[in-house]
Design an enzyme around this catalytic site. Structure first.
Site, PDB file in Angstrom:
ATOM      1  N   LYS A  50       5.959   0.239   7.945  1.00  0.00           N
ATOM      2  CA  LYS A  50       5.323   1.655   6.995  1.00  0.00           C
ATOM      3  C   LYS A  50       7.177   2.819   6.931  1.00  0.00           C
ATOM      4  CE  LYS A  50       1.478   3.679   8.193  1.00  0.00           C
ATOM      5  NZ  LYS A  50       0.632   4.546   8.692  1.00  0.00           N
TER       6      LYS A  50
ATOM      7  N   GLY B 244       0.689  -0.940  -0.216  1.00  0.00           N
ATOM      8  CA  GLY B 244       0.198  -0.364  -0.001  1.00  0.00           C
ATOM      9  C   GLY B 244       0.495   0.996  -0.404  1.00  0.00           C
TER      10      GLY B 244
ATOM     11  N   ASP C  28      -8.435  11.252  11.265  1.00  0.00           N
ATOM     12  CA  ASP C  28      -7.849  10.514  10.313  1.00  0.00           C
ATOM     13  C   ASP C  28      -8.797   9.488   9.664  1.00  0.00           C
ATOM     14  OD1 ASP C  28      -8.197  10.798   7.356  1.00  0.00           O
ATOM     15  OD2 ASP C  28      -5.841   9.639   7.177  1.00  0.00           O
TER      16      ASP C  28
ATOM     17  N   VAL D 150       4.029   1.109   2.538  1.00  0.00           N
ATOM     18  CA  VAL D 150       3.013   0.355   3.507  1.00  0.00           C
ATOM     19  C   VAL D 150       4.238  -1.327   2.621  1.00  0.00           C
ATOM     20  CG1 VAL D 150       2.033  -0.835   4.875  1.00  0.00           C
ATOM     21  CG2 VAL D 150       1.999   1.127   4.343  1.00  0.00           C
TER      22      VAL D 150
ATOM     23  N   GLY E 246       0.443   5.715   0.952  1.00  0.00           N
ATOM     24  CA  GLY E 246       0.225   6.871   1.792  1.00  0.00           C
ATOM     25  C   GLY E 246       0.369   7.925   0.606  1.00  0.00           C
ATOM     26  N   GLY E 247      -0.079   8.730   1.583  1.00  0.00           N
ATOM     27  CA  GLY E 247       0.257  10.555   1.272  1.00  0.00           C
ATOM     28  C   GLY E 247       1.373  11.092   2.000  1.00  0.00           C
ATOM     29  N   MET E 248       1.967  10.844   2.783  1.00  0.00           N
ATOM     30  CA  MET E 248       3.118  10.105   3.801  1.00  0.00           C
ATOM     31  C   MET E 248       4.538   9.311   3.930  1.00  0.00           C
ATOM     32  SD  MET E 248       2.139  12.463   7.416  1.00  0.00           S
ATOM     33  CE  MET E 248       3.451  12.046   7.666  1.00  0.00           C
TER      34      MET E 248
END
Length: 662
Positions: A41, A19, A135, A26, A21-23
């Site tokens: 992560k 996966g 979030d 993973v 994400g924005g930052m």
């Protein structure tokens, strides 16, 4: 670049990427110390040099690491390596709630409440420790293969101990509270709002506010009233609808005071779904004292028991709806367990669950107490203890090992290599892999580079083996300036010659002892580069490290001949003689490149329509004048069925769509 086979912190072997994400990204990895799969992560490279992002990333780890709850993804480890910041967490096999909603369209009220209760319990545990998630959205809620619901990604969570905390709107704007949208004060009621939006989407199959950009959606959260969920779900019980409406009030003061209050109403809704018991405070009543109805312990016990029964997803699916369950995530045993509607079996099972739960809880309490006491008295060692590294460069190896033992390192933590040099006396530590002041895990290895030849340390290069028992004597023999220096030098030369014959070293004999010493020093600084082509990156790094050759970077390429994860080429040819600590780069195979296809499927109707793709077992909704994009599909064509929703003119149509090759 993180590729398959890479080791992180000499412990976690990367398996694949799962996966992004924005930052951060993973990865699924194997923990070789505890023998389990984990998720790692890793902060994206473009943010790793930004102090603000690094601080937020560390804050995430520190916040989440203190949370232990069945409905929260556990954090195992936190660290950094060569400027790369990472968090190691529980790997949960399952699907996100977002995917689950997309597959089903709408969830029945019992299933929606049961999921909301489990999410609420995770949020409640965080709030009790002063942590606001900030979030909450379906993408951050995982339904495991065992049916357990877990909240993950405390991406912008912070300990809510400061009175000056304000929100950075980094989460999905579809679920952000009005106070987040205007960058206002954020507390637990912001998570309640987001959970209310998630519940709205579960029962209706859509979010209440949508638009062309994030600004437009944020304005709707601030100014517009949402369409009641019953408009899209006519059979929705009044209790659940009012819970959603109360949780999503624009004024935080009109929402539930705490997530615990919301959980109690959710439990009531399971018992009496059609009872109008939810009280929504009017704007004119703000500031007035409210009289809350009290619940007796007997009522609480009854509600909790019935809520536990309803946590079993008892949606009545017919044969046509089995497509919602992917065999990868839901096997037959899972279906049988979660779709048994016979009251007698439920009651019997619940009695057993309550009895077993009591026993398990008792055992768990004892285990926790033993673990706490054991850890306190250092009987048990859970996880890796970390110490602050000291400086041992410039000290004799024995003294260095003694100093390192003083901070907790033993022989298993120390790897010694030798290098001949004129800059240090034999036996003196020249370099250490972890610098003074850096954090060092006692599960890691500290590499020490020591001046001299390893054979000298063992006494094999001495002038008189019967009289020499330490490397100090060898050092004094080689550096002696006394009147016997000539004899010592000659003896050393003779023995070195023998050592060359017996040990196949690369020293070159010379008639002059001084010339011989110089030649030995030069040749000892050169090492032959081994071939690592065909090895995995981890294996190659280990082989090169043993030769004091440093892997500085890797790149990856597709290859039809080299399997994925193995080395295709190296920047220095095998056999070439190089100085110790020379850097090398590797090219890692991504395996044979498979042809993939992209698809764009447009809505042909004058209103919303649904789509289903048989080959991908995928379905969903396409808005009016909209389209869906599907990438990285291995099939060159797909069969797509498009059906207008009720009230939209047109008839269903099936198309064979050709993909565009990447």
């Amino acid at each position: 670049m993180i590729t398959q086979g890479v080791f992180i912190a000499d412990r976690y072997e990367v398996i694949d990427k799962v996966g992004a994400g924005g930052m951060s990204d993973v990865y699924r990895a194997k923990d070789h110390i505890l023998g389990r799969e984990v998720a790692i992560k890793i902060l994206k490279q473009e943010f790793s040099e930004d102090a603000t992002f690094v601080a937020k990333f560390r804050t995430e780890a520190q916040s989440a690491a203190g949370l232990e709850h069945p409905n929260i993804v556990n954090i195992y480890d936190v660290g950094s390596e060569n400027g790369m910041y990472f968090i190691v967490m529980e790997y949960v096999e399952g699907i996100t709630l977002k995917t689950y909603i997309e597959k089903k369209g709408q969830l029945n009220f019992k299933e929606a409440i049961s999921i909301a209760i489990q999410v609420g319990r995770g949020i409640e545990a965080a709030h009790q420790k002063g942590i606001i998630h900030r979030d909450i959205k379906p993408q951050n809620i995982i339904i495991s293969t065992e049916g357990k619901v877990k909240v993950t990604d405390f991406g912008i969570a912070r300990a809510a101990s400061s009175n000056t905390i304000h929100a950075d709107v980094m989460g999905s704007v579809h679920y952000s509270s009005p106070e987040q949208a205007r960058n206002g004060f954020v507390d637990g009621k912001s998570d309640i709002y987001s959970l209310g939006i998630v519940m709205y989407e579960m029962v209706t199959g859509r979010v209440p506010f949508d638009g062309d950009n994030t600004v437009a959606i944020a304005i709707q959260h601030l100014q517009e009233e949402m369409v009641a969920p019953s408009a899209y779900a006519p059979d929705l019980p009044i209790s659940l609808e009012k819970i959603i409406l109360k949780a999503t009030m624009k004024s935080p003061d009109r929402r539930y005071p705490t997530i615990s209050d919301m959980l109690m109403d959710l439990k009531k809704a399971l018992v009496s779904p059609n009872e109008d018991f939810v009280q929504i405070m009017e704007a004119s009543d703000l500031g007035k004292t409210q009289v809350m109805s009290r619940i007796t312990p007997e009522q609480e016990e009854s509600i909790t028991k019935k809520a536990a029964q309803a946590l079993i997803f008892d949606d009545e699916y017919d044969d046509d709806e089995e497509e919602y369950y992917d065999d990868e995530y839901y096997d037959d045993e899972y279906d049988d367990e979660y779709y048994d509607d016979e009251d007698e079996e439920d009651d019997s099972r619940m009695d057993k669950i309550i009895t077993i739960s009591g026993i398990v809880a008792g055992i768990a309490i004892v285990v926790i107490l033993v673990a706490i006491l054991g850890t306190h008295f250092d009987i048990f060692k859970f996880g890796a203890k970390k110490v602050e590294m000291i400086n041992v460069v410039g000290t004799q190896l024995e003294e260095a090992e003694s100093q390192l033992a003083g901070i907790g390192l033993d022989e298993d933590n120390i790897l010694v290599s030798y290098e001949d040099t004129d800059d240090y006396e034999d036996g003196v530590v020249m370099n250490q892999s972890t610098k003074e002041g850096d954090e060092f895990s006692l599960n890691d290895t500290l590499r020490l580079t020591v001046a001299g030849d390893e054979s000298a340390d063992n006494g094999s290069a001495s002038g008189d083996s019967s009289n020499q028992d330490s490397k100090d004597n060898s050092s004094s023999s080689s550096n002696s300036t006394s009147s016997n220096s000539s004899n010592s030098s000659n003896n050393s030369t003779s023995n070195n010659a023998n050592s060359n014959t017996n040990n196949a070293t690369t020293q070159t004999p010379a008639t002059d002892s001084n010339a011989n010493t110089s030649t030995d020093a030069d040749s000892s600084k050169k090492v032959a580069v081994p071939s690592v082509v065909g090895l995995t990156q981890a294996e190659a790094t280990t082989v090169l490290d043993a030769k004091n050759i440093v892997v500085t970077s890797t790149s990856s390429e597709f290859s039809d001949s080299v399997p994925q994860g193995q080395v295709i080429s190296q920047s220095i040819a095998p056999g070439e003689m190089v100085a110790a600590n020379t850097t090398i780069t590797l090219v890692i195979s991504k395996g044979a490149k498979a042809t993939t296809y992209n698809y764009t499927i447009a809505n042909p109707f004058e209103g919303d329509c649904t789509y289903s793709i048989a080959e991908l077992n995928k379905s969903g909704t396409i808005p009016k004048s909209g389209a869906i994009n599907i990438s990285d599909v291995t099939k060159s064509q797909l069969t797509v069925t498009l059906t207008p929703v009720e009230g939209v003119e047109g008839t269903a149509q099936t198309q064979t769509v050709q993909g565009t090759a990447n």
